[in-house]
Design an enzyme around this catalytic site. Structure first.
Site, PDB file in Angstrom:
ATOM      1  N   CYS A   1      12.640   7.214  -6.371  1.00  0.00           N
ATOM      2  CA  CYS A   1      11.119   7.017  -6.237  1.00  0.00           C
ATOM      3  C   CYS A   1      11.020   7.676  -5.198  1.00  0.00           C
ATOM      4  O   CYS A   1      10.931   8.813  -4.770  1.00  0.00           O
ATOM      5  CB  CYS A   1      10.584   5.195  -6.336  1.00  0.00           C
ATOM      6  SG  CYS A   1      11.212   4.096  -4.664  1.00  0.00           S
TER       7      CYS A   1
ATOM      8  N   CYS B   1       0.521  -1.069  -0.317  1.00  0.00           N
ATOM      9  CA  CYS B   1       0.293   0.134  -0.300  1.00  0.00           C
ATOM     10  C   CYS B   1       0.771   1.478  -0.163  1.00  0.00           C
ATOM     11  O   CYS B   1       0.805   2.423  -0.528  1.00  0.00           O
ATOM     12  CB  CYS B   1      -0.935  -0.222   1.403  1.00  0.00           C
ATOM     13  SG  CYS B   1      -2.260  -1.284   0.885  1.00  0.00           S
TER      14      CYS B   1
END
Length: 476
Positions: free
Chosen positions: A434, A282
């Site tokens: 990222c 998540c």
């Protein structure tokens, strides 16, 4: 007329009668006569298919009717049946009483025949271990505490972060920086000071899992990683405890009750974990904030059903939920005869190294680190960019560029990296990044396996860049 002896826990539903005369020439007819006269008994004795619940025994003389012809067994006028319900899950048969204050607090439960005073006392005498106090653990723990489960254990080793508050409703802004288990414990005791809450500020590991789980009636899986999920399953199988399972991702959720005594376990459904990095967490893929509320509440519902012995828990069934179209689907699960943990020829007899089994680290905090030789910190990268031509590769998803970006970086999402290697020059220095460093670490491993050597990972990702270099960028 045949008679049925009523055990003490069920006499409140027969107006205190110890023995009831019934009509019928078979056991089924006699039991039907009983519940026709005392309808509140039906949910305690029968499943929805009108078969006896597995924890209810019915004896005719010295013989259990399950060993005879079952419900079709013939009766005579002087036949005497004896009901013997068992107590499952390790709950003390001497149930605690309720105070006047508790009777008032749980009055809405007491009005429900399927719960009543006996059921509420049973909840007070029950215990549940909630593994994880995040998105799923928050609603589970809150509703179990509100329902009056007498003892709740909380396992976590993280601290409350601002990014948690979008979905982890047990925590608040005032708790940012504090231990999650303590933040959750204080909230539960504020909600219901009559319960006991035990906090375990430690990772749930092969070394401590049996010690922690031993004293609880059932476990609730609120984890977010595969090693702990498989560990939780195996602990439940070895200890003979139900495992109330759930998982969430973006808009989708799953719920089931794995109980190897009555049906399949988690390994029956998923014998092996997916390869590391294939299924994003998540933290990487996101989750709609209300989704864990929906799924966690369903977990709490299943836990209460198991503890009370009512309804049909999701044993042998998997619930699939999608928030976008608000759909609920169910699939049937079967026990896997080749299951390595609960099958007849199981070869996993004790807890193993679950990190090695899943091929991923479980308890190291996500610092987005690829290792000493492959990492570069945000300040180091900023300094090197002043004098060196370094190609920056952003492996995030396109929609994340709307949140923050590093000027001059080329976007190649991680899922496309393998097919776009021809766009990269192995002779050129490159730094991958990222959000936090996890996806770029996997991208780095892909490039190294393809022969690239002049590559590094931005440790901590663009969030570290926002904290340490460009303070105008938001963290997310």
């Amino acid at each position: 007329m045949p008679t049925i002896k009523i055990p003490t826990p069920l006499r409140s539903y027969t107006n205190g009668n110890v023995e009831v005369a019934v009509r019928g020439h078979t056991v089924r007819e006699a039991m039907g006569s009983l519940v026709e006269e005392f309808p509140a008994l039906k949910v305690h004795l029968f499943k929805d298919d009108d078969n006896l619940r597995p924890f209810v025994n019915l004896f005719l003389g010295e013989d259990n009717i399950r060993d005879l012809q079952g419900m079709a067994t013939s009766l005579s006028e002087d036949s005497r049946l004896v009901l013997i319900p068992s107590i499952a899950g390790g709950v003390d048969p001497i149930l605690p009483g309720l105070t006047r204050e508790e009777i008032l607090r749980y009055s809405r439960h007491l009005l429900i025949p399927e719960v009543g005073l006996a059921g509420q006392r049973r909840l007070k005498g029950s215990s549940v271990l909630v593994i994880g106090t995040g998105g799923l653990g928050s609603p589970v723990a809150l509703y179990l505490a509100a329902a009056g489960v007498g003892r709740i254990g909380l396992v976590d080793y993280d601290v409350v972060d601002a990014s948690n508050l979008q979905r982890q409703v047990i925590h608040g802004t005032a708790g940012i920086g504090s231990l999650k288990v303590e933040s959750a414990r204080q909230r539960l005791l504020d909600l219901n000071p009559d319960i006991e809450v035990e906090a375990y500020n430690e990772p749930f590991t092969s070394q401590n899992a049996m010690r922690i789980a031993q004293g609880y009636d059932l476990l609730v899986d609120g984890t977010d990683n595969f090693p702990t999920r498989y560990l939780t399953n195996d602990v439940c199988v070895f200890l003979g405890k139900p495992n109330v399972y759930a998982s969430i991702y973006r808009f989708d959720g799953q719920v089931s009750v794995f109980n190897a005594k009555e049906g399949p376990c988690y390994r029956c459904l998923f014998p092996e974990p997916p390869p590391p990095g294939l299924v994003p967490s998540c933290a990487e893929g996101g989750v709609l904030g209300v989704l864990p509320g929906t799924i966690g509440t369903l977990q709490a519902t299943e836990a209460l059903k198991v503890l009370l012995g009512i309804g049909q828990p999701l044993v042998g069934r998997l619930l699939l939920y999608n928030a976008l179209d608000l759909s609920f689907d169910f699939v049937k699960l079967k026990k896997n005869p080749n299951c390595r943990v609960c099958g007849p020829n199981a070869d996993v007899k004790e807890l193993i190294d679950y990190e090695a089994f899943c091929g991923v680290p479980r308890h190291a905090r996500d610092e987005g680190s690829a290792g000493v030789n492959w990492d570069i910190t945000a300040p180091e990268l900023a300094e090197r960019l002043k004098s060196n031509h370094i190609r920056l590769i952003d492996v995030r998803e396109p929609h994340e560029l709307e949140i923050s970006r590093i000027p001059g970086a080329d976007l190649i999402p991680l899922g496309q990296l393998a097919s776009r290697l021809s766009e990269l020059d192995s002779a050129q220095e490159m730094v991958l990044f990222c959000k936090s460093g996890s996806r770029s670490t996997r991208g780095l491993e892909l490039l190294i396996s393809a022969g690239f050597r002049k590559v590094q990972n931005l440790k901590g990702g663009i969030n570290a860049w926002a904290r340490e270099v460009d303070h105008n960028l938001p963290e997310y």
